[in-house]
Design an enzyme around this catalytic site. Structure first.
Site, PDB file in Angstrom:
ATOM      1  N   TYR A 167       0.835  -1.202   0.000  1.00 46.24           N
ATOM      2  CA  TYR A 167       0.000   0.000   0.000  1.00 46.24           C
ATOM      3  C   TYR A 167       0.873   1.258   0.000  1.00 46.24           C
ATOM      4  CZ  TYR A 167      -3.827   3.096   1.535  1.00 46.24           C
ATOM      5  OH  TYR A 167      -4.762   4.093   1.635  1.00 46.24           O
ATOM      6  N   LYS A 180       1.010   4.049  -2.971  1.00 52.01           N
ATOM      7  CA  LYS A 180       0.668   5.439  -2.705  1.00 52.01           C
ATOM      8  C   LYS A 180       1.833   6.376  -2.998  1.00 52.01           C
ATOM      9  CE  LYS A 180      -3.608   4.824  -1.633  1.00 52.01           C
ATOM     10  NZ  LYS A 180      -4.645   5.289  -2.568  1.00 52.01           N
TER      11      LYS A 180
END
Length: 167
Positions: free
Chosen positions: A68, A72
């Site tokens: 993640y 991002k």
């Protein structure tokens, strides 16, 4: 275009499967790339467009979220690159990077941790300078700024909407 699709497949790096890593990168980063590539044709032909990518303060690193966090952070790089490439055609590309936001996704995280969402939110709120978690409408307001006609000179920016300084 607002790129906001996302999934989580949290795990420590030594436990994370290739599939979980690739799935998160695929949805967040590849998905945003594919959408931006498709939409930019119409935006550049019109001589005007707005793209906003949704990143996260997790781009700065977050335990158990190597996939993640990487996705991002990648969105931040994609934002800056697209801003350079598309700016000359009247298209701006910016990024909103939320901190803790009360959503179904964060509620599921609390459940996986075996605590109530209220406990989870209270824990986070204590670490945030404004002493509360964010709400989806906090993010919506930031996005709405970036897509306005009046934001035409704002390009390639990362706006942390996190209740306090990040990075």
């Amino acid at each position: 275009l607002v790129n906001n699709a996302g999934i989580i497949r949290d795990n420590l790096v030594f436990k994370m499967t290739d599939r979980d890593f690739d799935s998160v990168i695929g949805v967040h980063l590849r998905g945003a790339f594919l959408m931006a590539r498709a939409v930019q044709r119409h935006q550049t032909a019109a001589g005007w467009g707005r793209t906003v990518n949704l990143s996260s303060s997790a781009a700065l690193g977050n335990r158990g979220q190597s996939n993640y966090s990487s996705a991002k952070a990648g969105l931040m790089g994609l934002t800056k690159t697209l801003a350079i490439e598309l700016g000359p055609f009247g298209v701006t590309v910016n990024c909103v990077a939320p901190g803790f936001i009360a959503t179904e996704m964060t509620e599921a995280t609390a459940e996986r941790m075996g605590i109530t969402f209220e406990e989870f939110t209270e824990r986070y709120a204590k670490t945030i300078p404004v002493r509360r978690g964010g709400r989806p409408e906090d993010i919506a307001q930031a996005v709405s700024f970036f897509v306005r006609e009046e934001a035409g000179f704002v390009n390639g920016q990362i706006l942390y909407v996190a209740g306090g300084p990040k990075g």
